[in-house]
Design an enzyme around this catalytic site. Sequence first.
Site, mmCIF file in Angstrom:
data_model
loop_
_atom_site.group_PDB
_atom_site.id
_atom_site.type_symbol
_atom_site.label_atom_id
_atom_site.label_comp_id
_atom_site.label_asym_id
_atom_site.label_seq_id
_atom_site.Cartn_x
_atom_site.Cartn_y
_atom_site.Cartn_z
ATOM 1 N N ARG A 172 46.600 17.426 -29.406
ATOM 2 C CA ARG A 172 46.799 18.874 -29.562
ATOM 3 C C ARG A 172 47.741 19.165 -30.727
ATOM 4 O O ARG A 172 47.550 20.143 -31.458
ATOM 5 C CB ARG A 172 47.339 19.470 -28.259
ATOM 6 C CG ARG A 172 46.271 19.508 -27.161
ATOM 7 C CD ARG A 172 46.854 19.680 -25.777
ATOM 8 N NE ARG A 172 47.570 20.917 -25.629
ATOM 9 C CZ ARG A 172 48.511 21.125 -24.711
ATOM 10 N NH1 ARG A 172 48.842 20.161 -23.877
ATOM 11 N NH2 ARG A 172 49.107 22.292 -24.631
ATOM 12 N N ARG A 224 56.765 19.851 -17.918
ATOM 13 C CA ARG A 224 56.286 21.213 -17.649
ATOM 14 C C ARG A 224 55.598 21.315 -16.292
ATOM 15 O O ARG A 224 54.830 20.452 -15.906
ATOM 16 C CB ARG A 224 55.314 21.654 -18.741
ATOM 17 C CG ARG A 224 54.631 22.967 -18.369
ATOM 18 C CD ARG A 224 54.057 23.671 -19.524
ATOM 19 N NE ARG A 224 53.014 22.927 -20.194
ATOM 20 C CZ ARG A 224 52.378 23.391 -21.253
ATOM 21 N NH1 ARG A 224 52.708 24.569 -21.741
ATOM 22 N NH2 ARG A 224 51.445 22.678 -21.823
ATOM 23 N N ARG A 258 44.157 31.086 -33.559
ATOM 24 C CA ARG A 258 44.553 29.689 -33.639
ATOM 25 C C ARG A 258 43.808 28.965 -34.757
ATOM 26 O O ARG A 258 44.026 27.782 -34.974
ATOM 27 C CB ARG A 258 44.153 29.083 -32.319
ATOM 28 C CG ARG A 258 44.978 28.008 -31.805
ATOM 29 C CD ARG A 258 44.333 27.658 -30.468
ATOM 30 N NE ARG A 258 45.052 26.637 -29.837
ATOM 31 C CZ ARG A 258 45.924 26.848 -28.857
ATOM 32 N NH1 ARG A 258 46.176 28.042 -28.402
ATOM 33 N NH2 ARG A 258 46.526 25.834 -28.334
ATOM 34 N N ARG A 312 49.601 20.590 -15.854
ATOM 35 C CA ARG A 312 48.326 20.835 -16.539
ATOM 36 C C ARG A 312 47.641 19.522 -16.883
ATOM 37 O O ARG A 312 48.284 18.556 -17.263
ATOM 38 C CB ARG A 312 48.567 21.662 -17.808
ATOM 39 C CG ARG A 312 48.536 23.146 -17.531
ATOM 40 C CD ARG A 312 48.957 24.002 -18.679
ATOM 41 N NE ARG A 312 48.413 23.638 -19.986
ATOM 42 C CZ ARG A 312 48.632 24.354 -21.086
ATOM 43 N NH1 ARG A 312 49.372 25.457 -21.025
ATOM 44 N NH2 ARG A 312 48.136 23.974 -22.245
ATOM 45 N N LYS A 360 55.764 29.359 -26.244
ATOM 46 C CA LYS A 360 55.093 30.661 -26.372
ATOM 47 C C LYS A 360 54.968 31.352 -24.999
ATOM 48 O O LYS A 360 55.326 32.512 -24.852
ATOM 49 C CB LYS A 360 53.691 30.481 -26.992
ATOM 50 C CG LYS A 360 53.720 29.847 -28.383
ATOM 51 C CD LYS A 360 52.340 29.759 -29.001
ATOM 52 C CE LYS A 360 51.370 28.864 -28.253
ATOM 53 N NZ LYS A 360 51.745 27.419 -28.246
#
Length: 215
Positions: free
Chosen positions: A167, A123, A88, A156, A13
């Site tokens: 998650r 990431r 969400r 992160r 996203k």
Amino acid sequence: MKVLLLGAPGAGKGTQAQFITQTFNIPQISTGDMLRAAIKAGTPLGLEAKKIMDEGGLVRDDIIIGLVQERITQADCANGFLFDGFPRTLAQAEAMRDAGVNLDAVVEIDVPDAVIVERMSGRRVHLSSGRTYHIHNNPPKVEGKDDETGEDLIQRDDDKPETVQKRLQVYHDQTAILIDFYGKMSGDNAPKYIKVDGTQNVETVKQQVLTALGQ
Ligand code: AP5
Ligand code: ZN
């Protein structure tokens, strides 16, 4: 143009958000980025959100809805905006509908869970801009540094494998329901529903998303 990017954690996203916002000249409203900024600034919201985010849970609906409602009244949202990571939950989606926020398009980026776990471990992000890289799939020009500012990239705190699993579970339990909420909406206010295979490379996903949005 009001667009919503829908997809599991790590679906891409944030990566696609930058192309959409540049193309349509609209701001990105990422509740995740807003919460990370609050954590960095050490605000009461940040202190409350940090623990929840590190555990992979969701921050309370009323807090998130309040944040977004305030944000979309700002001047730069006059021509629209891109929602990234919001709504969400069903409650968040209903709050926007009830507030008269009519989306033009919903873009679902579809990626299976198995692909997500690998993506998260590679990431790297530039915290102040939200720009996102991947050590193999989308590397920065200089290792560990943001392309535009040269500042350090970080990993992160919620990208640990066990938090990613949580998650994903939260996504399936509470967010995936929005695929039906928006996909089955009918009538004049129904957004155009666009589903893209997010396992393709970044450039291909970008082309398909922008084409479907009319560019
Ligand atoms: P948030 O920041 O929204 O995180 P998320 O939804 O879990 O999504 P991510 O940012 O992890 O992934 P992404 O889809 O943006 O993927 P990216 O482009 O980075 O939320 C974080 C937390 O905040 C939540 O867990 C919750 O606690 C809280 N929160 C936020 N909003 C909330 C709300 N509305 N209500 C309640 N709580 C809320 O890509 C991932 C990686 O893959 C990158 O390394 C990238 O380079 C790579 N990649 C991207 N596209 C491709 C591709 N096509 N091929 C190969 N690699 C790719
Ligand atoms: Zn993101």
